[in-house]
Write a protein that holds these residues in place. Structure first.
Motif, PDB file in Angstrom:
ATOM      1  N   ASP A 124     -27.312  -3.192  23.336  1.00  0.00           N
ATOM      2  CA  ASP A 124     -26.168  -2.759  22.543  1.00  0.00           C
ATOM      3  C   ASP A 124     -26.544  -2.695  21.057  1.00  0.00           C
ATOM      4  O   ASP A 124     -27.393  -3.460  20.590  1.00  0.00           O
ATOM      5  CB  ASP A 124     -24.994  -3.733  22.720  1.00  0.00           C
ATOM      6  N   PRO A 125     -25.915  -1.794  20.340  1.00  0.00           N
ATOM      7  CA  PRO A 125     -26.134  -1.793  18.880  1.00  0.00           C
ATOM      8  C   PRO A 125     -25.510  -3.035  18.253  1.00  0.00           C
ATOM      9  O   PRO A 125     -24.597  -3.655  18.820  1.00  0.00           O
ATOM     10  CB  PRO A 125     -25.443  -0.508  18.424  1.00  0.00           C
ATOM     11  N   GLN A 126     -25.998  -3.349  17.077  1.00  0.00           N
ATOM     12  CA  GLN A 126     -25.518  -4.524  16.352  1.00  0.00           C
ATOM     13  C   GLN A 126     -24.720  -4.078  15.131  1.00  0.00           C
ATOM     14  O   GLN A 126     -25.182  -3.240  14.350  1.00  0.00           O
ATOM     15  CB  GLN A 126     -26.690  -5.403  15.910  1.00  0.00           C
ATOM     16  N   LEU A 127     -23.550  -4.633  14.975  1.00  0.00           N
ATOM     17  CA  LEU A 127     -22.678  -4.351  13.838  1.00  0.00           C
ATOM     18  C   LEU A 127     -22.576  -5.608  12.998  1.00  0.00           C
ATOM     19  O   LEU A 127     -22.211  -6.682  13.511  1.00  0.00           O
ATOM     20  CB  LEU A 127     -21.294  -3.920  14.322  1.00  0.00           C
ATOM     21  N   SER A 128     -22.913  -5.488  11.746  1.00  0.00           N
ATOM     22  CA  SER A 128     -22.820  -6.627  10.831  1.00  0.00           C
ATOM     23  C   SER A 128     -21.853  -6.291   9.704  1.00  0.00           C
ATOM     24  O   SER A 128     -21.866  -5.168   9.165  1.00  0.00           O
ATOM     25  CB  SER A 128     -24.202  -6.979  10.261  1.00  0.00           C
ATOM     26  N   ALA A 139     -11.639  -9.843 -14.793  1.00  0.00           N
ATOM     27  CA  ALA A 139     -12.674  -9.173 -15.585  1.00  0.00           C
ATOM     28  C   ALA A 139     -12.911  -7.753 -15.136  1.00  0.00           C
ATOM     29  O   ALA A 139     -13.832  -7.105 -15.624  1.00  0.00           O
ATOM     30  CB  ALA A 139     -13.963  -9.971 -15.531  1.00  0.00           C
ATOM     31  N   GLY A 140     -12.174  -7.259 -14.166  1.00  0.00           N
ATOM     32  CA  GLY A 140     -12.310  -5.887 -13.719  1.00  0.00           C
ATOM     33  C   GLY A 140     -13.273  -5.697 -12.559  1.00  0.00           C
ATOM     34  O   GLY A 140     -13.674  -4.569 -12.264  1.00  0.00           O
ATOM     35  N   TYR A 141     -13.665  -6.787 -11.882  1.00  0.00           N
ATOM     36  CA  TYR A 141     -14.571  -6.674 -10.730  1.00  0.00           C
ATOM     37  C   TYR A 141     -13.772  -6.331  -9.476  1.00  0.00           C
ATOM     38  O   TYR A 141     -12.584  -6.655  -9.359  1.00  0.00           O
ATOM     39  CB  TYR A 141     -15.359  -7.967 -10.520  1.00  0.00           C
ATOM     40  N   TYR A 142     -14.426  -5.732  -8.549  1.00  0.00           N
ATOM     41  CA  TYR A 142     -13.812  -5.306  -7.297  1.00  0.00           C
ATOM     42  C   TYR A 142     -14.386  -6.129  -6.136  1.00  0.00           C
ATOM     43  O   TYR A 142     -15.491  -6.684  -6.220  1.00  0.00           O
ATOM     44  CB  TYR A 142     -14.076  -3.819  -7.045  1.00  0.00           C
ATOM     45  N   ASN A 143     -13.603  -6.170  -5.078  1.00  0.00           N
ATOM     46  CA  ASN A 143     -14.098  -6.801  -3.852  1.00  0.00           C
ATOM     47  C   ASN A 143     -15.191  -5.922  -3.247  1.00  0.00           C
ATOM     48  O   ASN A 143     -14.993  -4.731  -3.005  1.00  0.00           O
ATOM     49  CB  ASN A 143     -12.979  -6.992  -2.827  1.00  0.00           C
ATOM     50  N   ALA A 144     -16.334  -6.523  -2.985  1.00  0.00           N
ATOM     51  CA  ALA A 144     -17.469  -5.781  -2.417  1.00  0.00           C
ATOM     52  C   ALA A 144     -17.569  -6.060  -0.913  1.00  0.00           C
ATOM     53  O   ALA A 144     -17.133  -7.100  -0.424  1.00  0.00           O
ATOM     54  CB  ALA A 144     -18.761  -6.181  -3.112  1.00  0.00           C
ATOM     55  N   TYR A 145     -18.141  -5.126  -0.226  1.00  0.00           N
ATOM     56  CA  TYR A 145     -18.324  -5.286   1.231  1.00  0.00           C
ATOM     57  C   TYR A 145     -19.622  -4.587   1.635  1.00  0.00           C
ATOM     58  O   TYR A 145     -20.192  -3.779   0.885  1.00  0.00           O
ATOM     59  CB  TYR A 145     -17.135  -4.696   1.995  1.00  0.00           C
ATOM     60  N   ASN A 146     -20.046  -4.904   2.835  1.00  0.00           N
ATOM     61  CA  ASN A 146     -21.256  -4.292   3.399  1.00  0.00           C
ATOM     62  C   ASN A 146     -21.068  -4.172   4.905  1.00  0.00           C
ATOM     63  O   ASN A 146     -20.741  -5.154   5.566  1.00  0.00           O
ATOM     64  CB  ASN A 146     -22.487  -5.138   3.065  1.00  0.00           C
ATOM     65  N   MET A 147     -21.243  -2.968   5.408  1.00  0.00           N
ATOM     66  CA  MET A 147     -21.173  -2.716   6.847  1.00  0.00           C
ATOM     67  C   MET A 147     -22.477  -2.056   7.278  1.00  0.00           C
ATOM     68  O   MET A 147     -22.913  -1.071   6.653  1.00  0.00           O
ATOM     69  CB  MET A 147     -19.991  -1.810   7.205  1.00  0.00           C
ATOM     70  N   ALA A 148     -23.102  -2.614   8.347  1.00  0.00           N
ATOM     71  CA  ALA A 148     -24.377  -2.073   8.836  1.00  0.00           C
ATOM     72  C   ALA A 148     -24.321  -1.968  10.353  1.00  0.00           C
ATOM     73  O   ALA A 148     -23.857  -2.889  11.046  1.00  0.00           O
ATOM     74  CB  ALA A 148     -25.536  -2.946   8.403  1.00  0.00           C
ATOM     75  N   ALA A 333     -21.724   0.470   2.045  1.00  0.00           N
ATOM     76  CA  ALA A 333     -21.486  -0.702   1.209  1.00  0.00           C
ATOM     77  C   ALA A 333     -20.750  -0.294  -0.064  1.00  0.00           C
ATOM     78  O   ALA A 333     -20.703   0.880  -0.449  1.00  0.00           O
ATOM     79  CB  ALA A 333     -22.806  -1.384   0.857  1.00  0.00           C
ATOM     80  N   ALA A 334     -20.167  -1.280  -0.695  1.00  0.00           N
ATOM     81  CA  ALA A 334     -19.533  -1.130  -2.013  1.00  0.00           C
ATOM     82  C   ALA A 334     -19.771  -2.417  -2.781  1.00  0.00           C
ATOM     83  O   ALA A 334     -19.589  -3.509  -2.235  1.00  0.00           O
ATOM     84  CB  ALA A 334     -18.047  -0.846  -1.880  1.00  0.00           C
ATOM     85  N   ASP A 335     -20.203  -2.304  -4.033  1.00  0.00           N
ATOM     86  CA  ASP A 335     -20.479  -3.507  -4.807  1.00  0.00           C
ATOM     87  C   ASP A 335     -19.259  -3.877  -5.644  1.00  0.00           C
ATOM     88  O   ASP A 335     -18.208  -3.229  -5.579  1.00  0.00           O
ATOM     89  CB  ASP A 335     -21.721  -3.314  -5.687  1.00  0.00           C
ATOM     90  N   THR A 336     -19.413  -4.889  -6.453  1.00  0.00           N
ATOM     91  CA  THR A 336     -18.283  -5.378  -7.261  1.00  0.00           C
ATOM     92  C   THR A 336     -17.918  -4.424  -8.383  1.00  0.00           C
ATOM     93  O   THR A 336     -16.851  -4.558  -8.995  1.00  0.00           O
ATOM     94  CB  THR A 336     -18.628  -6.748  -7.846  1.00  0.00           C
ATOM     95  N   SER A 337     -18.796  -3.428  -8.666  1.00  0.00           N
ATOM     96  CA  SER A 337     -18.460  -2.390  -9.644  1.00  0.00           C
ATOM     97  C   SER A 337     -17.775  -1.211  -8.986  1.00  0.00           C
ATOM     98  O   SER A 337     -17.559  -0.177  -9.632  1.00  0.00           O
ATOM     99  CB  SER A 337     -19.732  -1.907 -10.359  1.00  0.00           C
ATOM    100  N   ASN A 338     -17.495  -1.355  -7.697  1.00  0.00           N
ATOM    101  CA  ASN A 338     -16.791  -0.336  -6.918  1.00  0.00           C
ATOM    102  C   ASN A 338     -17.631   0.933  -6.755  1.00  0.00           C
ATOM    103  O   ASN A 338     -17.112   2.041  -6.711  1.00  0.00           O
ATOM    104  CB  ASN A 338     -15.442   0.010  -7.543  1.00  0.00           C
ATOM    105  N   ILE A 339     -18.943   0.748  -6.677  1.00  0.00           N
ATOM    106  CA  ILE A 339     -19.848   1.862  -6.389  1.00  0.00           C
ATOM    107  C   ILE A 339     -20.110   1.857  -4.886  1.00  0.00           C
ATOM    108  O   ILE A 339     -20.600   0.860  -4.327  1.00  0.00           O
ATOM    109  CB  ILE A 339     -21.158   1.734  -7.180  1.00  0.00           C
TER     110      ILE A 339
END
Length: 470
Positions: A124-128, A139-148, A333-339
């Motif tokens: 099976d594939p792996q989802l992280s 301070a204007g930071y955003y919630n970051a996430y990562n999906m792989a 993915a999205a970092d705390t700068s919302n990129i």
């Protein structure tokens, strides 16, 4: 809140992680994903052990029930009637159906087939999933996430070898189970022949014990009347005790052989079966041809060859393991700068030190071991067949003169018995002929028993069918 801010760049608008994945959508999407995953799962069902042995029924009822549920040709099923005398071949077939050890061993075939099924399933594939939640949201930071999402491609290259291993191993298990069934069936045939000739010997010894008892009583009466000496009466007593001991010893052997037979048949220890005389084939003369026949059709040799093929596939599988295994994936993915980013990923094993050399060495050594075991089994088979053929030829040479002379001795003993009852022959002369006739009759039956057992053993050693005796 910082999680709801919109950040604009030129004419475009970039949504935050919370707006891109609102909680409601996350709940609904997670629920759908959970249902999809659970739909392919297998539920657990317990299988408790039996607390006691199954009830023992009459032997005829057990055999009839086994035949009713067995997948046998109609011709073979009709040839087995539990209420009539049974042959060794019929009892061998019954043993394959009823023997509890064989029933348990046949479960190995299901395990082997399950292993074939497991070898063909791709991983099976792996989802992280991961998230970075800044503590200073002001301070204007955003919630970051990562999906792989990753999937290993190594199984695609090794899957054919894994299937070859599992299929060859399944064939080996099938041959092993069939060989055990064949051995049990032929062991039943050997015990059946042994039991038949022991019953013939016991019947002859019992008749001799009755005769010697009658002579002993007659000598006791003559001794009291003064017509016999104490020496004669004592010799009659000793002859009677010897005959009785011989008959009782044979009866003990019959009891043990019958219990061993019932154990192999899966019948109650006290079950009694009526047997038909065994069919004896001609004495073999060409052991080399039988060895070639055994190499072609013996089930244990076929099992070893299938196991060797499985090990050959394991060697190929271990060699494939020396090449780098890699996985491919997709990462969002999205970092705390919302990129936000989206791109592929590749992971690769570097074969610097291991290179699967240990597994290759073990697989090749095991292959060499199986190669040697097959040669040893073939050598043992050849020696066993040559020994059995020599024994059968020797037994046939011993049986031939006794088979001609014993009937004449028995007819002479009957004539002397009538003459002794008419006092035309002394009891000492009659007793001498009677004891020798009995000894030769028992010797002939013992040799015939050994010949019948050895012939069944040769059939098992060659792997021949019962209808085509070796």
């Amino acid at each position: 809140m910082a999680g709801r801010r919109r950040h604009t760049h030129g004419t475009g608008t970039v949504l935050s992680a919370a707006e891109l994945f609102p909680p409601a959508n996350l709940r609904h999407g997670g629920l759908v994903l959970l249902l999809l995953l659970l739909s392919g799962c297998v539920s657990y069902h317990p299988l408790p052990l039996r607390a006691s042995l199954p009830a023992q029924t009459h032997a005829d009822a057990q055999i009839a029930a086994a035949l009713q549920h067995a997948h046998l040709p109609q011709r073979e099923r009709l040839s087995i009637n539990p209420s009539r005398p049974l042959s060794g071949e019929a009892l061998g077939l019954i043993a394959v159906l009823l023997n509890p050890d064989l029933r348990a061993m046949r479960a190995q075939e299901g395990v082997a087939q399950a292993q074939v099924f497991a070898a063909g399933i791709l991983p099976d594939p792996q989802l992280s999933l991961s998230a970075d939640l800044p503590s200073n949201v002001a301070a204007g930071y955003y919630n970051a996430y990562n999906m792989a999402l990753n999937w290993s491609l190594a199984a695609l290259f090794t899957r054919p070898a894994d299937l070859d291993i599992a299929r060859a191993q399944a064939r080996s298990v099938q041959y092993q189970v069939a060989w055990q069934e064949w051995m049990v069936a032929n062991q039943v045939r050997i015990l059946t022949r042994q039991l038949y000739y022991l019953e013939q010997q016991e019947a002859l010894a019992r008749r001799a014990a009755v005769t010697t008892q009658r002579l002993y009583r007659a000598s006791q009466e003559n001794l009291q009347a003064g017509d016999a000496t104490i020496t004669t009466a004592t010799l009659r007593q000793i002859a009677w005790l010897d005959s009785q001991d011989r008959a009782l010893a044979l009866a003990r052997q019959i009891t043990k052989t019958r219990q061993d037979l019932n154990k192999l048949l899966g019948l109650p220890p006290e079950a009694t079966l009526t047997l038909v005389p065994p069919r004896l084939g001609a004495t073999p003369t060409d052991p080399a041809a039988l060895v070639a026949k055994a190499d072609h059709q013996r089930l244990d040799l076929l099992a070893l060859r299938a196991g060797y093929q499985a090990q050959e596939a394991r060697v190929r599988r271990s060699i494939l393991g020396q090449y780098p295994g890699f996985s491919i994936g997709l990462t969002k993915a999205a970092d705390t700068s919302n990129i936000h980013t989206l791109g592929p990923s590749v992971s690769l094993d570097l074969p610097l030190w291991n290179r699967n050399r240990g597994a290759i060495a073990v697989a090749e050594a095991t292959r060499g071991q199986l190669h040697a075991e097959y040669g040893a089994r073939l050598f043992q088979t050849r020696a066993e067949i040559y020994t059995l053929v020599a024994d059968l030829q020797r037994l046939a040479a011993e049986i031939a003169p006794l088979a001609r002379e014993v009937p004449q001795l028995q007819r002479a003993e009957e004539r002397l018995r009538r003459a002794a009852s008419e006092r035309n022959v002394t009891l000492i002369d009659y007793e001498s002929v009677r004891s020798q006739s009995l000894a030769k009759g028992l010797q002939l039956l013992a040799l015939q028993q050994a010949y019948a057992e050895q012939q069944a053993a040769l059939t098992m050693a060659v792997g021949s069918t019962w209808k085509g005796q070796p």
